[in-house]
Design a protein around this motif. Structure first.
Motif, mmCIF file in Angstrom:
data_model
loop_
_atom_site.group_PDB
_atom_site.id
_atom_site.type_symbol
_atom_site.label_atom_id
_atom_site.label_comp_id
_atom_site.label_asym_id
_atom_site.label_seq_id
_atom_site.Cartn_x
_atom_site.Cartn_y
_atom_site.Cartn_z
ATOM 1 N N ALA A 63 -6.238 8.635 -5.133
ATOM 2 C CA ALA A 63 -7.148 9.659 -5.089
ATOM 3 C C ALA A 63 -7.238 10.395 -3.474
ATOM 4 O O ALA A 63 -6.787 9.807 -2.738
ATOM 5 N N ASP A 106 -5.282 16.014 9.113
ATOM 6 C CA ASP A 106 -4.853 14.835 8.293
ATOM 7 C C ASP A 106 -6.129 13.776 8.693
ATOM 8 O O ASP A 106 -5.810 13.161 9.553
ATOM 9 N N TYR A 137 2.852 2.114 13.086
ATOM 10 C CA TYR A 137 4.278 2.085 12.284
ATOM 11 C C TYR A 137 5.356 1.513 12.911
ATOM 12 O O TYR A 137 5.703 1.704 14.329
ATOM 13 N N VAL A 155 -3.425 14.623 13.366
ATOM 14 C CA VAL A 155 -3.630 13.592 12.536
ATOM 15 C C VAL A 155 -4.833 12.643 13.189
ATOM 16 O O VAL A 155 -4.559 12.356 14.557
ATOM 17 N N LEU A 204 -2.243 17.206 1.474
ATOM 18 C CA LEU A 204 -1.483 17.769 2.336
ATOM 19 C C LEU A 204 -0.867 18.941 1.966
ATOM 20 O O LEU A 204 -0.917 20.269 2.245
ATOM 21 N N ALA A 251 3.869 10.861 5.021
ATOM 22 C CA ALA A 251 3.131 11.796 4.264
ATOM 23 C C ALA A 251 2.970 13.261 4.723
ATOM 24 O O ALA A 251 3.326 14.108 4.201
ATOM 25 N N SER A 300 -7.189 11.066 1.996
ATOM 26 C CA SER A 300 -6.936 9.872 1.078
ATOM 27 C C SER A 300 -7.872 8.923 0.848
ATOM 28 O O SER A 300 -8.683 8.445 1.578
ATOM 29 N N TYR A 312 -6.827 6.265 -1.128
ATOM 30 C CA TYR A 312 -6.049 5.176 -1.318
ATOM 31 C C TYR A 312 -6.982 3.920 -0.986
ATOM 32 O O TYR A 312 -7.622 3.824 -0.127
ATOM 33 N N LYS A 315 -8.010 2.645 2.367
ATOM 34 C CA LYS A 315 -8.779 3.489 3.432
ATOM 35 C C LYS A 315 -10.398 3.260 3.641
ATOM 36 O O LYS A 315 -10.711 2.440 2.943
ATOM 37 N N ASN A 345 -4.172 12.337 -4.753
ATOM 38 C CA ASN A 345 -3.857 11.658 -3.606
ATOM 39 C C ASN A 345 -3.740 12.434 -2.433
ATOM 40 O O ASN A 345 -3.719 13.535 -2.417
ATOM 41 N N GLY A 346 -3.612 11.617 -1.371
ATOM 42 C CA GLY A 346 -3.707 12.250 -0.071
ATOM 43 C C GLY A 346 -2.352 13.019 0.435
ATOM 44 O O GLY A 346 -2.599 13.864 1.119
ATOM 45 N N THR A 347 -1.382 12.655 -0.111
ATOM 46 C CA THR A 347 -0.145 13.678 0.096
ATOM 47 C C THR A 347 -0.259 14.698 -0.583
ATOM 48 O O THR A 347 0.218 15.782 -0.066
ATOM 49 N N ALA A 397 -6.720 11.249 6.630
ATOM 50 C CA ALA A 397 -6.604 10.153 5.499
ATOM 51 C C ALA A 397 -7.048 8.783 6.261
ATOM 52 O O ALA A 397 -7.447 7.962 5.318
ATOM 53 N N GLN A 398 -7.190 8.693 7.649
ATOM 54 C CA GLN A 398 -7.582 7.493 7.995
ATOM 55 C C GLN A 398 -8.909 7.504 8.668
ATOM 56 O O GLN A 398 -9.326 6.523 9.576
HETATM 57 C C1 LIG Z 1 -2.622 7.371 3.332
HETATM 58 C C2 LIG Z 1 -2.124 8.517 4.351
HETATM 59 C C3 LIG Z 1 -1.788 9.712 3.935
HETATM 60 C C4 LIG Z 1 -1.318 9.812 2.283
HETATM 61 O O1 LIG Z 1 -2.319 9.640 1.604
HETATM 62 P P1 LIG Z 1 -1.960 8.839 -0.060
HETATM 63 O O2 LIG Z 1 -3.486 9.062 -0.893
HETATM 64 O O3 LIG Z 1 -1.446 7.421 0.185
HETATM 65 O O4 LIG Z 1 -0.869 9.872 -0.758
HETATM 66 C C5 LIG Z 1 -1.570 10.537 4.639
HETATM 67 N N1 LIG Z 1 -1.522 10.762 5.935
HETATM 68 C C6 LIG Z 1 -1.987 9.537 6.563
HETATM 69 C C7 LIG Z 1 -2.100 9.413 8.075
HETATM 70 C C8 LIG Z 1 -2.068 8.365 5.837
HETATM 71 O O5 LIG Z 1 -2.713 7.228 6.584
#
Ligand SMILES: *Cc1c(COP(=O)(O)O)cnc(C)c1O
Length: 377
Positions: A199, A158, A316, A132, A64, A88, A186, A188, A191, A59-61, A160-161
């Motif tokens: 994943a 980061d 958020y 990020v 990192l 995360a 990530s 997820y 995404k 996963n994305g966490t 993930a987005q």
């Molecule tokens: C989704 C996300 C993560 C974590 O990813 P996971 O796959 O849910 O663990 C980390 N950083 C950011 C900015 C995210 O949006």
């Protein structure tokens, strides 16, 4: 007519035959963890991003946390990042035993404020910086790369987005994920590139970082039952997720173009209203993981949209330094006014590739009506 915030079944239906075939291929092969499907996805992801190595993880966490460890960040180190992100980003820093060193985000694009980061790094050594790419808008990677290099700090993205987002460098668009010493993705399901479960991946230009990440993610095993690290773990990408991601990766650019077209449409329909639209910096290509507007009395606007059948979300509701679990990590004299104001005002509108322009028109029309009713007569 209602407009959902997100409709993942529409995405499945669009690719049903391709996805069903990929899933069947894995089930019939009975190779469920690692294997050829995962290696192929890693190669294809690296090639897509312009990064030499990609390492699939759970996963994305984890991506990192493992990236920090692979870059040698550990107890006693400080890692500079922002408080206006998903939890995360900071959890990973805490989990490797390092200390988060927070600086506020930029007023305009809500990514790491480079001047604030430079000031902070003059006063306190950072072992690493995590930028990020919030909502899919790239952080200022060229300036952050220079800043990290000047201070001998590692740079981690980061991402993930921000699958497929890019920055203009020397006249060419370069995808995020290729700038950092490591970048974390990530997959997820929600995404821009989403699996059918959890994943993630770490991508890097460095063979050494890739090798360490691979070891950390798989019990420190260099070959079967030869464990060369004491702090390995199980953070593997499974073959079903890899197969799904290989299919979807081929559609990512088209989907991101669709998101950008919807964002343009929102921009035209919402201009002139008393709200702040997401901005796109010159030379940076936003992929609109979220279309996040800023509006006063956000909670009331959100409720009024919900009554009209329109789904929205808040990314958020609190900056992380305001969260119970993270409060102890910041000093009493530290201030993050942009993060706090954003947490009060931010509102994500529906945006996903299968959304049609008509629905965007409906959302914009309702917003216009709600905000007009707010104005003093
Ligand atoms: C989704 C996300 C993560 C974590 O990813 P996971 O796959 O849910 O663990 C980390 N950083 C950011 C900015 C995210 O949006």
């Amino acid at each position: 007519m209602t407009v959902p915030f997100l409709d993942l079944s529409a995405q499945y239906l669009e690719l049903k035959s391709e996805l069903d075939a990929a899933l069947r291929r894995v089930v019939e092969s009975a190779a469920f963890v690692g294997g050829e499907e995962v290696r192929s996805f890693e190669r294809e992801l690296g090639a897509y991003l312009g990064a030499r190595h990609a390492v699939g993880v759970a996963n994305g966490t984890d991506a990192l946390e493992i990236a920090l460890q692979a870059l040698g960040v550990g107890p006693g180190d400080s890692v500079l990042t922002v408080p206006f992100t998903f939890a995360a980003t900071i959890e990973a820093i805490v989990r490797v035993g390092a200390r988060p060193m927070l600086v506020d985000v930029d007023e305009e694009d809500l990514t790491l404020n480079v001047e604030a980061a430079a000031n902070r790094m003059e006063r306190h050594r950072a072992k690493a910086v995590i930028a990020v790419h919030l909502y899919g808008h790239p952080a200022d990677m060229q300036r952050l790369r220079a800043l990290a290099d000047a201070h001998g700090a590692a740079l981690i993205e980061d991402a993930a987005q921000a699958h497929g987002a890019s920055c203009l460098v020397d006249g060419q668009q370069r995808r995020v994920g290729s700038f950092g010493d490591a970048a974390c993705f990530s997959f997820y399901p929600t995404k821009n590139l989403g699996a059918m479960g959890d994943a993630g991946a770490i991508v890097t230009q460095s063979e050494e970082v890739a090798e360490r990440a691979r070891l950390l993610a798989s019990h420190g095993e260099s070959e079967k039952y030869r464990h060369v690290l004491p702090n390995g773990r199980n953070s593997r990408l499974d073959a079903i997720q890899a197969a799904v991601l290989r299919v979807k990766l081929r559609h990512l650019d088209r989907w991101n173009a669709g998101r950008r077209a919807l964002a343009r449409h929102y921009g035209e329909l919402l201009s002139g209203l008393p709200l702040r639209l997401p901005s796109e910096r010159t030379g940076r290509r936003h992929v609109y993981h979220q279309y996040a507007i800023r509006v006063a009395s956000r909670d009331r606007v959100k409720e009024a949209l919900a009554r009209a059948g329109i789904g929205t979300a808040v990314h958020y509701p609190l900056a992380l330094h305001q969260q119970e679990g993270f409060r102890a990590l910041v000093g009493n004299d530290e201030r993050f006014p942009v993060s706090e104001a954003s947490a009060r005002e931010i509102l994500s509108l529906p945006i996903f590739p299968q959304l049609d322009a008509h629905s965007v028109g409906r959302v914009a029309g309702e917003l216009r009506r709600i905000l007009a009713a707010d104005q003093p007569q």
